[in-house]
Structure formats: structure tokens, C-alpha cells
Motif scaffolding. Structure first.
Motif, PDB file in Angstrom:
ATOM      1  N   HIS A   1     -18.613 -28.619 -31.997  1.00 26.49           N
ATOM      2  CA  HIS A   1     -18.205 -29.382 -33.169  1.00 26.49           C
ATOM      3  C   HIS A   1     -17.035 -28.673 -33.849  1.00 26.49           C
ATOM      4  N   PRO A   2     -15.996 -29.404 -34.231  1.00 30.45           N
ATOM      5  CA  PRO A   2     -14.815 -28.762 -34.838  1.00 30.45           C
ATOM      6  C   PRO A   2     -15.093 -28.045 -36.153  1.00 30.45           C
ATOM      7  N   LEU A   3     -16.128 -28.422 -36.861  1.00 29.14           N
ATOM      8  CA  LEU A   3     -16.434 -27.761 -38.129  1.00 29.14           C
ATOM      9  C   LEU A   3     -17.320 -26.536 -37.963  1.00 29.14           C
ATOM     10  N   ALA A   4     -17.775 -26.285 -36.754  1.00 30.77           N
ATOM     11  CA  ALA A   4     -18.667 -25.151 -36.519  1.00 30.77           C
ATOM     12  C   ALA A   4     -17.920 -23.828 -36.591  1.00 30.77           C
ATOM     13  N   GLY A   5     -16.671 -23.816 -36.237  1.00 31.37           N
ATOM     14  CA  GLY A   5     -15.919 -22.561 -36.229  1.00 31.37           C
ATOM     15  C   GLY A   5     -16.310 -21.706 -35.034  1.00 31.37           C
ATOM     16  N   ASP A   6     -16.024 -20.423 -35.107  1.00 32.09           N
ATOM     17  CA  ASP A   6     -16.334 -19.504 -34.017  1.00 32.09           C
ATOM     18  C   ASP A   6     -17.732 -18.926 -34.233  1.00 32.09           C
ATOM     19  N   LEU A   7     -18.687 -19.488 -33.539  1.00 31.74           N
ATOM     20  CA  LEU A   7     -20.079 -19.083 -33.712  1.00 31.74           C
ATOM     21  C   LEU A   7     -20.381 -17.733 -33.093  1.00 31.74           C
ATOM     22  N   THR A   8     -19.520 -17.257 -32.219  1.00 29.53           N
ATOM     23  CA  THR A   8     -19.750 -15.955 -31.589  1.00 29.53           C
ATOM     24  C   THR A   8     -19.611 -14.819 -32.596  1.00 29.53           C
ATOM     25  N   LYS A   9     -18.963 -15.081 -33.715  1.00 26.90           N
ATOM     26  CA  LYS A   9     -18.771 -14.044 -34.723  1.00 26.90           C
ATOM     27  C   LYS A   9     -19.986 -13.873 -35.633  1.00 26.90           C
ATOM     28  N   LEU A  10     -20.922 -14.814 -35.572  1.00 31.81           N
ATOM     29  CA  LEU A  10     -22.120 -14.732 -36.406  1.00 31.81           C
ATOM     30  C   LEU A  10     -23.142 -13.790 -35.779  1.00 31.81           C
ATOM     31  N   SER A  11     -23.858 -13.089 -36.626  1.00 33.61           N
ATOM     32  CA  SER A  11     -24.964 -12.278 -36.123  1.00 33.61           C
ATOM     33  C   SER A  11     -26.123 -13.219 -35.788  1.00 33.61           C
ATOM     34  N   ASP A  12     -27.119 -12.700 -35.092  1.00 27.76           N
ATOM     35  CA  ASP A  12     -28.281 -13.519 -34.758  1.00 27.76           C
ATOM     36  C   ASP A  12     -28.979 -14.015 -36.014  1.00 27.76           C
ATOM     37  N   GLU A  13     -29.061 -13.173 -37.022  1.00 28.85           N
ATOM     38  CA  GLU A  13     -29.700 -13.564 -38.279  1.00 28.85           C
ATOM     39  C   GLU A  13     -28.912 -14.659 -38.991  1.00 28.85           C
ATOM     40  N   GLU A  14     -27.597 -14.522 -38.997  1.00 28.72           N
ATOM     41  CA  GLU A  14     -26.756 -15.538 -39.630  1.00 28.72           C
ATOM     42  C   GLU A  14     -26.862 -16.870 -38.890  1.00 28.72           C
ATOM     43  N   LEU A  15     -26.903 -16.799 -37.566  1.00 31.13           N
ATOM     44  CA  LEU A  15     -27.031 -18.009 -36.764  1.00 31.13           C
ATOM     45  C   LEU A  15     -28.355 -18.711 -37.066  1.00 31.13           C
ATOM     46  N   LEU A  16     -29.425 -17.961 -37.140  1.00 35.94           N
ATOM     47  CA  LEU A  16     -30.729 -18.536 -37.458  1.00 35.94           C
ATOM     48  C   LEU A  16     -30.744 -19.139 -38.860  1.00 35.94           C
ATOM     49  N   LYS A  17     -30.111 -18.463 -39.804  1.00 34.50           N
ATOM     50  CA  LYS A  17     -30.034 -18.970 -41.174  1.00 34.50           C
ATOM     51  C   LYS A  17     -29.266 -20.298 -41.206  1.00 34.50           C
ATOM     52  N   LYS A  18     -28.160 -20.366 -40.479  1.00 35.51           N
ATOM     53  CA  LYS A  18     -27.367 -21.597 -40.423  1.00 35.51           C
ATOM     54  C   LYS A  18     -28.174 -22.729 -39.780  1.00 35.51           C
ATOM     55  N   LEU A  19     -28.923 -22.413 -38.721  1.00 35.94           N
ATOM     56  CA  LEU A  19     -29.760 -23.427 -38.075  1.00 35.94           C
ATOM     57  C   LEU A  19     -30.788 -23.978 -39.060  1.00 35.94           C
ATOM     58  N   ASN A  20     -31.438 -23.102 -39.800  1.00 37.20           N
ATOM     59  CA  ASN A  20     -32.427 -23.543 -40.781  1.00 37.20           C
ATOM     60  C   ASN A  20     -31.799 -24.402 -41.871  1.00 37.20           C
ATOM     61  N   GLU A  21     -30.596 -24.024 -42.305  1.00 39.54           N
ATOM     62  CA  GLU A  21     -29.890 -24.817 -43.311  1.00 39.54           C
ATOM     63  C   GLU A  21     -29.559 -26.204 -42.770  1.00 39.54           C
ATOM     64  N   LEU A  22     -29.156 -26.257 -41.499  1.00 40.12           N
ATOM     65  CA  LEU A  22     -28.827 -27.558 -40.908  1.00 40.12           C
ATOM     66  C   LEU A  22     -30.067 -28.437 -40.784  1.00 40.12           C
ATOM     67  N   TYR A  23     -31.193 -27.842 -40.416  1.00 46.41           N
ATOM     68  CA  TYR A  23     -32.429 -28.624 -40.353  1.00 46.41           C
ATOM     69  C   TYR A  23     -32.763 -29.204 -41.729  1.00 46.41           C
ATOM     70  N   ASP A  24     -32.581 -28.412 -42.776  1.00 42.73           N
ATOM     71  CA  ASP A  24     -32.822 -28.901 -44.134  1.00 42.73           C
ATOM     72  C   ASP A  24     -31.870 -30.047 -44.481  1.00 42.73           C
ATOM     73  N   LYS A  25     -30.614 -29.914 -44.112  1.00 42.25           N
ATOM     74  CA  LYS A  25     -29.623 -30.957 -44.394  1.00 42.25           C
ATOM     75  C   LYS A  25     -29.916 -32.224 -43.610  1.00 42.25           C
ATOM     76  N   ILE A  26     -30.387 -32.059 -42.380  1.00 39.71           N
ATOM     77  CA  ILE A  26     -30.728 -33.238 -41.581  1.00 39.71           C
ATOM     78  C   ILE A  26     -31.908 -33.976 -42.207  1.00 39.71           C
ATOM     79  N   ARG A  27     -32.900 -33.232 -42.648  1.00 40.17           N
ATOM     80  CA  ARG A  27     -34.040 -33.866 -43.332  1.00 40.17           C
ATOM     81  C   ARG A  27     -33.563 -34.626 -44.576  1.00 40.17           C
ATOM     82  N   ALA A  28     -32.645 -34.036 -45.306  1.00 37.96           N
ATOM     83  CA  ALA A  28     -32.117 -34.686 -46.510  1.00 37.96           C
ATOM     84  C   ALA A  28     -31.252 -35.901 -46.154  1.00 37.96           C
ATOM     85  N   SER A  29     -30.601 -35.857 -44.997  1.00 36.76           N
ATOM     86  CA  SER A  29     -29.702 -36.952 -44.618  1.00 36.76           C
ATOM     87  C   SER A  29     -30.451 -38.246 -44.333  1.00 36.76           C
TER      88      SER A  29
END
Length: 78
Positions: A2-30
């Protein structure tokens, strides 16, 4: 990716997991909104993050196998 994802390789594993959880919350809200495009874009973004998570898991598995070659050679899984 996805063009808005940016460079995901620069995220730590913890940051990646946090972003995934945030996206799940946003999807539920959507689901509350009537615009399916919002939900679709969030799903595409989520897929990019999940692909990165899968890539990292495969990389870790390959590294483990290389580091434990003697162990892998002893196990016959056929």
C-alpha cells in the motif's frame, strides 16, 4: 504494498505489532461508516503490514534453520 504504508522494514517488531493492532481498531470502527472505500483501504493497508510480519517470520525461520543445521539434519519428517 500500500502506498501509504511507507517502508515497513524500518519498523521494529514491536512497532509493527502496535501498528497492526491500531489498524484492527480502525477497521472495527470503519464498520460504522457507510463508505466501503474506507474499509477497503484499511484492509489493503492491513495486508501490507501482515505481509511484512510474514516476511520477517520466514526470515527468522530460515535463520534458525541455518544456525541449527545439525539439528534439522537429524529430524526426519518424511
Amino acid at each position: 504494498m500500500h502506498p501509504l504504508a511507507g517502508d515497513l522494514t524500518k519498523l521494529s517488531d514491536e512497532e509493527l505489532l502496535k501498528k497492526l493492532n491500531e489498524l484492527y481498531d480502525k477497521i472495527r470502527a470503519s464498520y460504522r461508516f457507510s463508505d466501503p472505500n474506507i474499509h477497503q483501504q484499511l484492509q489493503l493497508l492491513l495486508a501490507s503490514y501482515k505481509n511484512e510480519q510474514t516476511r520477517r517470520a520466514q526470515e527468522a525461520q530460515e535463520k534458525f534453520i541455518q544456525n541449527n543445521k545439525k539439528l534439522v539434519d537429524r529430524i526426519d519428517i518424511e
